[in-house]
Write an enzyme that holds these catalytic residues in place. Structure first.
Site, PDB file in Angstrom:
ATOM      1  N   ASP A   1      27.827 -38.099 -37.471  1.00  0.00           N
ATOM      2  CA  ASP A   1      28.659 -37.572 -36.393  1.00  0.00           C
ATOM      3  C   ASP A   1      27.766 -36.611 -35.620  1.00  0.00           C
ATOM      4  OD1 ASP A   1      30.326 -35.864 -34.923  1.00  0.00           O
ATOM      5  OD2 ASP A   1      31.915 -35.875 -36.426  1.00  0.00           O
TER       6      ASP A   1
ATOM      7  N   CYS B   1      26.320 -39.251 -46.832  1.00  0.00           N
ATOM      8  CA  CYS B   1      25.803 -39.664 -45.525  1.00  0.00           C
ATOM      9  C   CYS B   1      24.282 -39.529 -45.507  1.00  0.00           C
ATOM     10  CB  CYS B   1      26.445 -38.846 -44.411  1.00  0.00           C
ATOM     11  SG  CYS B   1      28.203 -39.161 -44.209  1.00  0.00           S
TER      12      CYS B   1
ATOM     13  N   HIS C   1      26.545 -41.666 -34.016  1.00  0.00           N
ATOM     14  CA  HIS C   1      27.722 -41.912 -33.196  1.00  0.00           C
ATOM     15  C   HIS C   1      28.354 -40.633 -32.649  1.00  0.00           C
ATOM     16  CE1 HIS C   1      28.997 -41.857 -37.506  1.00  0.00           C
ATOM     17  NE2 HIS C   1      29.856 -40.958 -37.035  1.00  0.00           N
TER      18      HIS C   1
ATOM     19  N   ARG D   1      22.816 -42.772 -43.490  1.00  0.00           N
ATOM     20  CA  ARG D   1      23.487 -44.022 -43.149  1.00  0.00           C
ATOM     21  C   ARG D   1      24.399 -43.860 -41.937  1.00  0.00           C
ATOM     22  NH1 ARG D   1      28.701 -43.853 -44.442  1.00  0.00           N
ATOM     23  NH2 ARG D   1      29.369 -42.237 -45.888  1.00  0.00           N
TER      24      ARG D   1
ATOM     25  N   ARG E   1       3.209 -42.239 -53.805  1.00  0.00           N
ATOM     26  CA  ARG E   1       4.099 -42.767 -52.773  1.00  0.00           C
ATOM     27  C   ARG E   1       5.486 -43.069 -53.345  1.00  0.00           C
ATOM     28  NH1 ARG E   1      -0.892 -45.544 -51.687  1.00  0.00           N
ATOM     29  NH2 ARG E   1      -0.114 -47.412 -52.745  1.00  0.00           N
TER      30      ARG E   1
ATOM     31  N   ASN F   1      22.601 -31.036 -40.305  1.00  0.00           N
ATOM     32  CA  ASN F   1      21.787 -31.808 -41.245  1.00  0.00           C
ATOM     33  C   ASN F   1      20.296 -31.614 -41.016  1.00  0.00           C
ATOM     34  OD1 ASN F   1      24.135 -34.569 -41.190  1.00  0.00           O
ATOM     35  ND2 ASN F   1      23.985 -32.922 -42.689  1.00  0.00           N
TER      36      ASN F   1
ATOM     37  N   TYR G   1      32.207 -39.492 -31.588  1.00  0.00           N
ATOM     38  CA  TYR G   1      33.615 -39.871 -31.647  1.00  0.00           C
ATOM     39  C   TYR G   1      34.273 -39.746 -30.273  1.00  0.00           C
ATOM     40  CZ  TYR G   1      33.814 -40.385 -36.691  1.00  0.00           C
ATOM     41  OH  TYR G   1      33.631 -40.833 -37.975  1.00  0.00           O
TER      42      TYR G   1
END
Length: 281
Positions: free
Chosen positions: A185, A158, A223, A182, A138, A193, A225
């Site tokens: 966009d 990120c 988020h 973290r 683990r 990603n 923009y």
């Protein structure tokens, strides 16, 4: 229709309808072209799950450049590079110095040596060895958010950690992973990603003789923009298509031998690409 499309739309609608507007806050990002502050509508703590046994998690609302996404993953975790000259795309060029370096971040952190049980290794070699020798551990993870190196890195990562976890199935061992991010966009980076870390999971699973399973994507600050809102609303109205068929050359058994030529994509039908997306820096 593509499950990734459905999750993307659900997440974006949730942000637009129930998110928090940062307008008026002391935000850091500015628009690259105007220098004005870039505000967002954000949602805290988004968790999305993708099961690679069912389909590859590529959105079809607009095209994701899958080979370019893989190339960036190879740049970070295989080449372990922090130099943009080793990357075929130009997404990190604005953060590079005159020699092409982005400082002590991304591949630079992955390749840094540490001692594990008396032997020298790096983060990716540690993951690959643990999955072969101790697959039910683990403690199999990479983490690029290293505070000691942030001050000499040109940007903070990120997507910063992958935690690998193996489960049993009737047809073999299944490799799953949790991707921690973290900040994201949603327009510029979400589909990118998800696909690149799905490909990383597929590569790591293949060289360990495992089945790629679930990718759990945790986003602390998801988020949209302010200047992206009309583009997102247009994507929400677009037609969805079936997920593409994506696989790796099965003859590759060594993680360090993969190239983008080993990625195969079929039946990837998408909507029109959105061009000239304004980027906040």
């Amino acid at each position: 229709m593509s499950y990734a499309d459905r999750l993307f739309k659900e997440t974006c609608r949730e942000i637009l309808e129930h998110g928090t507007d940062t307008r008026g806050e002391a935000v850091r990002p500015r628009w690259e072209d105007t220098g004005e502050f870039a505000y967002t509508i954000k949602k805290f703590g988004v968790v999305n799950r993708y099961d690679l046994r069912k389909e590859f998690p590529a959105i079809t609302l607009r095209r994701i450049a899958l080979k370019s996404a893989m190339d960036e993953i190879l740049w970070i975790y295989q080449k372990k590079s922090n130099n943009v000259h080793d990357l075929h795309s130009h997404i990190w060029d604005q953060w590079a110095d005159e020699n092409g370096s982005i400082g002590t971040c991304y591949g630079d952190v992955v390749r840094r040596k540490f001692i594990y049980k008396g032997e020298e290794t790096d983060q990716m070699d540690y993951v690959l060895r643990q999955l072969k020798e101790n697959p039910y551990s683990r403690r199999i993870m990479t983490n690029m958010y290293q505070f000691a190196y942030l001050h000499t890195g040109h940007l903070d990562p990120c997507c910063y950690s992958m935690t690998y976890n193996v489960t049993k199935a009737e047809n073999g061992l299944v490799l799953n992973a949790v991707l921690n991010q973290r900040s994201q966009d949603m327009l510029a980076a979400n589909g990118w990603n998800v696909c690149q870390y799905a490909i990383l999971l597929m590569m790591v699973a293949q060289v360990n003789g495992m089945i790629p399973g679930e990718l759990v994507h945790i986003i602390a600050d998801a988020h949209i923009y302010d200047r992206h809102v009309p583009m997102i609303r247009e994507l929400l109205e677009r037609e969805e298509h079936p997920a593409p068929k994506v696989w790796l050359d099965p003859d590759v058994k060594d993680f360090y031998e993969f190239t983008t030529d080993h990625l195969h994509v079929e039946d990837y039908v998408t909507g029109e690409q959105i061009k000239n997306i304004p980027i906040a820096v």
